[in-house]
Design an enzyme around this catalytic site. Structure first.
Site, PDB file in Angstrom:
ATOM      1  N   ASP A   1      -2.078   7.681 -11.811  1.00 23.43           N
ATOM      2  CA  ASP A   1      -2.994   8.317 -10.849  1.00 23.43           C
ATOM      3  C   ASP A   1      -2.859   9.838 -10.830  1.00 23.43           C
ATOM      4  OD1 ASP A   1      -3.968   5.847 -10.124  1.00 23.43           O
ATOM      5  OD2 ASP A   1      -2.547   5.599  -8.475  1.00 23.43           O
TER       6      ASP A   1
ATOM      7  N   SER B   1      -0.663  -3.016 -16.068  1.00 26.47           N
ATOM      8  CA  SER B   1      -1.292  -2.820 -14.762  1.00 26.47           C
ATOM      9  C   SER B   1      -0.472  -3.481 -13.670  1.00 26.47           C
ATOM     10  CB  SER B   1      -2.703  -3.412 -14.778  1.00 26.47           C
ATOM     11  OG  SER B   1      -3.143  -3.630 -13.448  1.00 26.47           O
TER      12      SER B   1
HETATM   13  C1  S3P Z   1      -1.736   0.433  -8.134  1.00 27.66           C
HETATM   14  C2  S3P Z   1      -1.700   0.325  -9.502  1.00 27.66           C
HETATM   15  C3  S3P Z   1      -2.426   1.246 -10.405  1.00 27.66           C
HETATM   16  C4  S3P Z   1      -2.872   2.511  -9.694  1.00 27.66           C
HETATM   17  C5  S3P Z   1      -3.478   2.214  -8.345  1.00 27.66           C
HETATM   18  C6  S3P Z   1      -2.483   1.511  -7.457  1.00 27.66           C
HETATM   19  C7  S3P Z   1      -0.988  -0.534  -7.315  1.00 27.66           C
HETATM   20  O1  S3P Z   1      -3.578   0.590 -10.908  1.00 27.66           O
HETATM   21  O2  S3P Z   1      -3.793   3.220 -10.486  1.00 27.66           O
HETATM   22  O3  S3P Z   1      -3.910   3.399  -7.710  1.00 27.66           O
HETATM   23  O4  S3P Z   1      -0.789  -0.281  -6.108  1.00 27.66           O
HETATM   24  O5  S3P Z   1      -0.569  -1.558  -7.849  1.00 27.66           O
HETATM   25  P1  S3P Z   1      -3.524  -0.322 -12.242  1.00 27.66           P
HETATM   26  O6  S3P Z   1      -2.750  -1.541 -11.950  1.00 27.66           O
HETATM   27  O7  S3P Z   1      -4.970  -0.629 -12.545  1.00 27.66           O
HETATM   28  O8  S3P Z   1      -2.900   0.556 -13.289  1.00 27.66           O
END
Ligand code: S3P
Length: 425
Positions: free
Chosen positions: A313, A165
């Site tokens: 996403d 993440s």
């Molecule tokens: C993001 C990370 C992703 C993504 C979100 C934006 C970011 O989430 O789904 O729309 O800007 O760091 P996760 O870290 O939960 O995968």
């Protein structure tokens, strides 16, 4: 508001999609921590990032719209104690990244959000932040918002992330700017690296060694302008729309082509998509270029689960492409989609069924039988990307989309842009 779209016969033209959501969140936060004034150029001005601007103002930043840009007067590394609860709206990136930032501040703050955000897991950030020495309370033992944070006195940690993440990585790195000793984060798989790039842009400490990222206490730093590329996650809707609609030829311009975000392009190519792209410039640390998509005969594929973090996403719109492909598409590695703005695995399956597509659902996978889509109704489940992905899926047959206004969370001009490229405006 419900939108009913008659069958789209063709999509043609060029489009500059709105600014990248991830880069806009980070630009607003770093501009706030900087000393002096800067311009955040071509940011996304949409539900999620306007929530970030409001939270940064409550922490002392002056942020004003200047044409297409944001003019930011930073506060420096010591933020203002907010007078009230900070509302993060629907934005997971905001609440998770700002939790890291506020953990570094010797003051009291409370973060909350809308009904969806209050259901999303926060233990993944509160756990490492507590280890660093922040005091955080929240519902369900600190696992759910609202979160009350008393920050300051942090020590660096070496943190092996259990989930891939970028939000968790970024939250810990932002806290690391205020910690004694080095802070190290190890990712189980590569995720978007905008935080690393933006730190570098501002001259903040950042070292990357494979999957390990290291930072340390920041010295006061000067404001610098930052240009936000177009959001490939928004471009994705028009890419798939052009591939599945007959007689279509669409070029997306000024799109961010950061390799940690291009998983969808690779999968669509493998499906037979008539897709070309090129990086034409390096815009302040982010590669930017164009993508051209033309009507294609798609075939189902089995997606490599390692690609999912690089297109996390875009899975809803990949499912829309799979619905139009011949044969079966198998998409594994979807456990994180269960905890997005909606349970996206369930929301994808329900909407595919609404459009007559056969789908099998596992705990973390989808198996989609492509080739048969009929007109139907799209249920967004209060989720912007579900609304847009399934509007796209229904373009060739015609579709009606309930609560179409959810698109404004990340792509306020989506419906207008769609009308313009389909020659319906
Ligand atoms: C993001 C990370 C992703 C993504 C979100 C934006 C970011 O989430 O789904 O729309 O800007 O760091 P996760 O870290 O939960 O995968």
């Amino acid at each position: 508001m419900e939108r009913t779209l008659s069958p789209t016969l063709s999509l043609q033209g060029r489009l500059r999609v709105p600014g990248d959501k991830s880069v806009t969140h980070r630009g607003l936060m770093l501009g706030t921590l900087a000393q002096g004034e800067s311009l955040l150029r071509y940011p996304l001005k949409a539900g999620d990032t306007l929530s970030t601007a409001a939270v940064m103002r409550a922490l002392g930043a002056e942020i004003v719209e200047q044409g297409k840009h944001f003019h930011i007067k930073g506060v420096g590394l010591k933020l203002l104690e907010p007078a009230d609860i900070l509302d993060c709206g629907n934005a997971g990136t905001l609440i998770r990244l700002v939790s890291g930032l506020l953990s570094g501040q010797p003051m009291f703050s409370v973060l909350t959000g809308d009904a969806s955000l209050k259901r999303r897991p926060m233990g993944r950030v509160t756990k490492p932040l507590l280890q660093m020495g922040a005091r955080i309370e929240g519902r369900d033992g600190g696992k759910l918002a609202p979160l009350a944070i008393r920050g300051g006195g942090l020590s660096g940690i070496h943190y092996e992330m259990p989930v891939a993440s970028a939000q968790v990585k970024s939250s810990v790195l932002l806290a690391g700017l205020f910690a004694d000793d080095d802070t190290e984060v190890v990712e189980p798989a590569p995720t978007r690296d905008h935080t690393e790039r933006v730190f570098k842009h501002y001259g903040l400490p950042i070292e990357v060694e494979g999957r390990l990222v290291r930072t340390r206490r920041a010295e006061p730093f000067a404001a610098r302008d930052l240009t936000v590329p177009g959001d490939i996650s928004s471009a994705a809707f028009f890419i798939v729309a052009a591939l599945i609609t007959p007689e279509s030829d669409v070029t997306l311009e000024g799109v961010g082509l950061n390799p940690t975000r291009t998983g969808l392009l690779r999968v669509l190519k493998e499906m037979g998509g008539d897709l070309t792209w090129e990086v034409t410039e390096g815009q302040e640390g982010e590669p930017v270029g164009w993508i051209r998509a033309r009507s294609s005969v798609l075939k189902g594929v089995s997606v490599d689960p390692k690609l999912i973090p690089l297109m996390v996403d875009e899975v809803p719109v990949l499912a829309a492409a799979a619905a139009w492909a011949s044969g079966e598409t198998y998409i594994p590695g979807l456990e994180e989609l269960r905890v997005k703005e909606s349970d996206r695995v369930a929301a994808i399956a329900k909407n595919l069924q609404n459009l007559g597509v056969a789908v099998e659902v596992g705990p973390d996978w989808l198996r989609i039988q492509g080739g048969k889509v009929r007109a139907g109704a799209v249920e967004p489940f209060h989720d912007h990307r579900i609304a847009m992905a399934f509007a796209v899926c229904g373009l060739p047959t015609g579709v009606s989309v309930q609560d179409a206004e959810w698109a404004s969370i990340s792509f306020p001009t989506f419906w207008e842009d769609l009308e313009r490229l389909s020659g319906k405006d």
